[in-house]
Scaffold this active site. Structure first.
Site, PDB file in Angstrom:
ATOM      1  N   GLN A  78       0.836  -1.195   0.000  1.00  0.00           N
ATOM      2  CA  GLN A  78       0.000   0.000   0.000  1.00  0.00           C
ATOM      3  C   GLN A  78       0.872   1.246   0.000  1.00  0.00           C
ATOM      4  OE1 GLN A  78      -3.248   0.027   2.733  1.00  0.00           O
ATOM      5  NE2 GLN A  78      -3.965   2.001   2.008  1.00  0.00           N
ATOM      6  N   PHE A  79       1.097   1.780  -1.200  1.00  0.00           N
ATOM      7  CA  PHE A  79       1.952   2.962  -1.323  1.00  0.00           C
ATOM      8  C   PHE A  79       1.348   4.175  -0.640  1.00  0.00           C
ATOM      9  CE2 PHE A  79      -0.847   3.863  -4.855  1.00  0.00           C
ATOM     10  CZ  PHE A  79      -0.863   5.242  -4.946  1.00  0.00           C
ATOM     11  N   THR A  80       0.032   4.199  -0.438  1.00  0.00           N
ATOM     12  CA  THR A  80      -0.604   5.372   0.157  1.00  0.00           C
ATOM     13  C   THR A  80      -0.230   5.572   1.621  1.00  0.00           C
ATOM     14  OG1 THR A  80      -2.613   4.154   0.727  1.00  0.00           O
ATOM     15  CG2 THR A  80      -2.555   5.244  -1.435  1.00  0.00           C
TER      16      THR A  80
END
Length: 145
Positions: A78-80
């Site tokens: 999850q890059f966020t």
């Protein structure tokens, strides 16, 4: 490397495709759902540290760890997690590592967990995913490596 760790009584991740929705990873019963974010300075060594921490973190029922009770983990990239919304109304993603850097490091976390003896399910890197879970507690912690 950043992780949001949730104690769960089951979790699954599905991928949305043109053909519909496909479940790509699922754990049943007590375990951990782990969202993993990677930044530019992260290394395979940090991935190993995170894997060891996840395997031994005593947050399951009765202050047990996954290694104590052989509980499964669902690991999802999850890059966020490296989004920054301090200024303006749109988050920036500058601190998140690009896919070619991040994907092998998330894979390294999974590989190291499996080397430790863990049962690990995963999402699909870069896919349009849907995560569903039953958070037990609720109990959620954030880890930084």
């Amino acid at each position: 490397m950043r992780a949001v760790v949730q104690r769960v009584d089951g979790a699954k991740v599905s991928v949305v495709t043109d053909a519909g929705t496909e479940t790509v990873g699922e754990i049943v019963g007590e375990g951990l759902c782990v969202l993993v974010g990677v930044t530019h300075e992260d290394t395979a060594e940090k991935a190993g540290q995170l894997a060891r921490k996840l395997w031994s973190l005593r947050i399951l029922e009765g202050e047990k760890s996954c290694s104590d009770v052989n509980a499964p983990l669902l690991v999802i990239s999850q890059f966020t997690l490296y989004g920054d919304a301090r200024k303006g109304r749109r988050p920036t993603w500058n601190a998140a590592a690009p896919g070619p850097v991040a994907e092998p490091l998330v894979d390294e976390v999974v590989a190291r967990l499996r080397e430790l003896g863990a049962t690990v399910e995963t999402g699909r890197f870069g896919a349009d995913m849907r995560v569903s879970l039953t958070n037990h507690g609720p109990f959620t912690v954030q880890l930084e490596m």
